[in-house]
Design an enzyme around this catalytic site. Structure first.
Site, PDB file in Angstrom:
ATOM      1  N   GLY A 105      26.726  32.048  48.735  1.00  9.78           N
ATOM      2  CA  GLY A 105      25.559  32.429  49.530  1.00  9.78           C
ATOM      3  C   GLY A 105      25.723  32.501  51.038  1.00  9.78           C
ATOM      4  O   GLY A 105      24.662  31.731  51.304  1.00  9.78           O
ATOM      5  N   ASN A 145      24.179  34.207  53.333  1.00  9.05           N
ATOM      6  CA  ASN A 145      22.879  35.078  53.870  1.00  9.05           C
ATOM      7  C   ASN A 145      21.796  33.454  53.548  1.00  9.05           C
ATOM      8  O   ASN A 145      20.954  33.106  53.873  1.00  9.05           O
ATOM      9  CB  ASN A 145      22.824  35.655  53.356  1.00  9.05           C
ATOM     10  CG  ASN A 145      22.219  37.244  53.832  1.00  9.05           C
ATOM     11  OD1 ASN A 145      22.124  37.350  55.361  1.00  9.05           O
ATOM     12  ND2 ASN A 145      23.890  38.188  52.957  1.00  9.05           N
ATOM     13  N   MET A 181      24.633  38.814  41.520  1.00 11.66           N
ATOM     14  CA  MET A 181      25.356  39.464  40.229  1.00 11.66           C
ATOM     15  C   MET A 181      24.923  39.670  38.270  1.00 11.66           C
ATOM     16  O   MET A 181      25.694  40.163  37.545  1.00 11.66           O
ATOM     17  CB  MET A 181      26.544  39.019  40.267  1.00 11.66           C
ATOM     18  CG  MET A 181      27.153  38.730  41.287  1.00 11.66           C
ATOM     19  SD  MET A 181      27.143  40.740  42.705  1.00 11.66           S
ATOM     20  CE  MET A 181      28.094  41.298  41.924  1.00 11.66           C
ATOM     21  N   ARG A 182      23.956  39.781  38.649  1.00  9.07           N
ATOM     22  CA  ARG A 182      23.179  39.621  37.852  1.00  9.07           C
ATOM     23  C   ARG A 182      21.710  40.934  38.074  1.00  9.07           C
ATOM     24  O   ARG A 182      20.824  40.105  38.760  1.00  9.07           O
ATOM     25  CB  ARG A 182      22.295  38.445  37.139  1.00  9.07           C
ATOM     26  CG  ARG A 182      23.878  38.286  36.393  1.00  9.07           C
ATOM     27  CD  ARG A 182      24.830  38.641  34.805  1.00  9.07           C
ATOM     28  NE  ARG A 182      23.172  38.477  33.730  1.00  9.07           N
ATOM     29  CZ  ARG A 182      23.791  39.066  32.889  1.00  9.07           C
ATOM     30  NH1 ARG A 182      24.420  40.122  32.681  1.00  9.07           N
ATOM     31  NH2 ARG A 182      22.529  39.326  31.583  1.00  9.07           N
ATOM     32  N   HIS A 242      20.727  44.643  50.635  1.00  2.85           N
ATOM     33  CA  HIS A 242      21.736  45.288  49.665  1.00  2.85           C
ATOM     34  C   HIS A 242      22.515  45.515  51.184  1.00  2.85           C
ATOM     35  O   HIS A 242      21.805  46.490  51.881  1.00  2.85           O
ATOM     36  CB  HIS A 242      21.666  46.411  49.054  1.00  2.85           C
ATOM     37  CG  HIS A 242      21.808  47.697  48.524  1.00  2.85           C
ATOM     38  ND1 HIS A 242      23.088  46.865  47.175  1.00  2.85           N
ATOM     39  CD2 HIS A 242      22.665  48.536  49.057  1.00  2.85           C
ATOM     40  CE1 HIS A 242      23.671  48.466  47.071  1.00  2.85           C
ATOM     41  NE2 HIS A 242      23.643  49.031  48.043  1.00  2.85           N
TER      42      HIS A 242
END
Length: 546
Positions: A11, A13, A86-87, A104
């Site tokens: 995490g 960011n 990651m989902r 992204h």
């Protein structure tokens, strides 16, 4: 604004956003789907509440998301920020949440997959970056992922990042994170926190993002640069500093960055470029043949005349001692006679909009003199109309300042006469000339001029009266064939006290041009009257601080 952060790993960011609090935004909670995610400890250290909702074995996507929504219902927040979650999220989560953002690691729609960095390297692109976008549903009714809908939501902002020849996936990944995502994600959050952005919807789904801009404000909300490296220099301002030259290939204004070096074995140094740019900026102020000598980014002399040779001789005579080793700029193609005059003195760089036959050969006889042609292959006179770039920038640690260039010119009708004695026509002409010179000198700055020739300059002083004293000393001790007696004085800002006028009067100054606007203007004007001076106000100052 309060944020809900959702991550599966470190995490970084989210932690960067928490540290910066863009627009006053703060994290209300950090949720993860992995009880071992490092972000949990990092959030706890920062006293940010946390929640864990791991997916159970064979648990359907929608059921897992319903539990996430339930866990977040205990917290008050206005925006959801995903960071390496990651989902793929479906409308079960998205419909229950406020706007959800994700970052992204590519410039979407390029390289939308899980290995955006490797894909960029495989494609051989020279620029990649990151994209902050609104998350939209990319699943069908059964919760299965629809691949071409992943990372396809409306784009909020992007940040370009260069790809270097020796990059690996890891080095590029780090650069995209620290130079791209760490800039773009806080920017996007700040826009939402300050109500500077709207998310538009169509058929209940986010369809576009509208970033507000002030139509009366011409400075953009964000500014990006894409300059090309032109050269690696020997060193910077000092030998222990490395340096390089970058250029904007779209610029059309005469520029030392794009100049062709037509003579001189040595290349240009960092300081040479600074001085040459300053000299060029000064001489394009004038429509008549003009010459300027620059030393340490400041004028050592400037003049206009009916011929280029005379203009150079007059500019040099202002302060030949200080001009030693300086930079010369001309606003006409250099002729052999002027070249002879320049070659007779020690100068490091000559800048001109072209060179007549034989001039370069003359200049080339002086060892280590670098000769720059800013004509772009078409020798011609240059002047005020050739200044096409409206703004200038100053790099600071952590950012940059941007402002309009000081393109102001004063004409006789612009001058407000404030003294009992009116200036003569000749003094008015000199006032206009001296004003165009003083704006190119580091503040506090004073210019003494006789006709269209400088005779003394007091530059970069922390006291305006000291700047007057320095200009007087230079005029009386350094100027060849001239002195302060009968000269005109230009000041880049108002005189706060009458002492500067008193010293100028004792030195022989007979006319003054200055902005005015001091609380002591009345006393300053009275002092000028006592010395029989003519004084005019421009109504605008011309500080230069770099």
């Amino acid at each position: 604004m309060r944020l809900a952060g959702v991550a599966s790993n470190r995490g970084r960011n989210l932690l960067n956003i928490a540290a910066r609090e863009p627009g006053g935004a703060e994290l209300a909670v950090v949720l993860t789907n992995d009880a071992n995610a490092p972000v949990l400890d990092a959030a706890t250290e920062r006293e940010i509440p946390t929640a864990v909702v791991e997916r159970r074995e064979n648990e359907p996507r929608h059921a897992h998301e319903e539990r996430i929504v339930e866990a977040l219902s205990d917290y008050d927040f206005d925006l959801v920020c995903l960071d390496g979650y990651m989902r793929i999220l479906s409308d079960t989560f998205l419909d229950a949440m406020p706007t959800t953002l994700n970052v992204h690691p590519s410039l979407l729609p390029s390289f939308p997959g899980a290995d955006a960095w490797g894909d960029a390297l495989d494609a051989g692109v020279s620029v990649t970056g990151c994209t902050v976008h609104v998350v939209t549903d990319a699943t069908d009714d059964d919760g299965s992922v629809i691949e071409d809908k992943v990372d396809s939501g409306p784009i909020v902002t992007q940040e370009p990042v260069p790809v270097y020849e020796d990059d690996t996936t890891e080095t590029l990944k780090d650069r995209v994170l620290y130079e791209g995502e760490f800039r773009a994600y806080p920017r996007a959050v700040r826009w939402f926190a300050t109500d500077s952005v709207d998310v538009l919807s169509e058929d209940g789904q986010p369809s576009a993002v509208n970033v507000h801009t002030d139509v009366a404000q011409e400075f953009p909300l964000r500014k990006s640069h894409s300059d090309d490296r032109f050269d690696v220099l020997r060193y910077g301002e000092n030998p222990h500093q490395e340096a390089a030259l970058y250029g904007d290939t779209t610029s059309t204004e005469p520029s030392v960055v794009h100049a062709e070096q037509v003579s001189g074995e040595k290349g240009m140094s960092y300081v040479n470029y600074l001085d040459a740019a300053g000299a060029l900026d000064l001489i394009v102020e004038f429509e008549e043949p003009a010459a300027a000598v620059i030393k340490h980014a400041n004028p050592a002399g400037c003049a206009t005349a009916s011929s280029l040779t005379d203009a150079y001789d007059r500019a040099l005579s202002t302060d030949p001692m200080s001009a030693f080793g300086g930079v010369v700029a001309l606003n006409r193609p250099c002729d052999p006679e002027t070249a002879e005059r320049i070659a007779d003195s020690v100068k490091h760089v000559v800048v001109a909009p072209g060179f007549e036959d034989g001039a370069v050969d003359v200049l080339g006889q002086r060892e280590n003199m670098r000769v720059l042609d800013v004509s772009g292959g078409t020798p011609t006179a240059i002047g005020p109309d050739d200044r096409t770039e409206p703004r200038m920038e100053k790099q600071l640690v952590g950012g940059r300042l941007v402002q309009d260039r000081d393109l102001m010119r004063i004409e006789p009708d612009d001058l407000e006469i404030v003294t009992e004695r009116e200036p003569t026509d000749e003094e008015v002409e000199t006032m206009c000339f001296a004003w165009q010179v003083v704006k190119h000198a580091t503040s506090n700055a004073i210019v003494f001029a006789d006709g269209t020739q400088t005779v003394g300059l007091g530059i970069g002083q922390v006291s305006r009266v000291d700047a007057v004293r320095l200009a007087a000393m230079k005029a009386d001790e350094h100027a060849e064939g001239n002195d302060a007696e009968g000269a005109v004085m230009a000041s880049d800002a108002f005189f706060p006290f009458p002492d500067g006028i008193e010293y100028a009067g004792e030195a022989g100054i007979e006319a003054v041009v200055q902005p005015g606007g001091s609380q002591n203007d009345d006393v300053v004007i009275e002092t000028a009257n006592e010395y029989g001076m003519a004084m005019t106000f421009t109504g605008s100052r011309c500080f230069r601080h770099d």
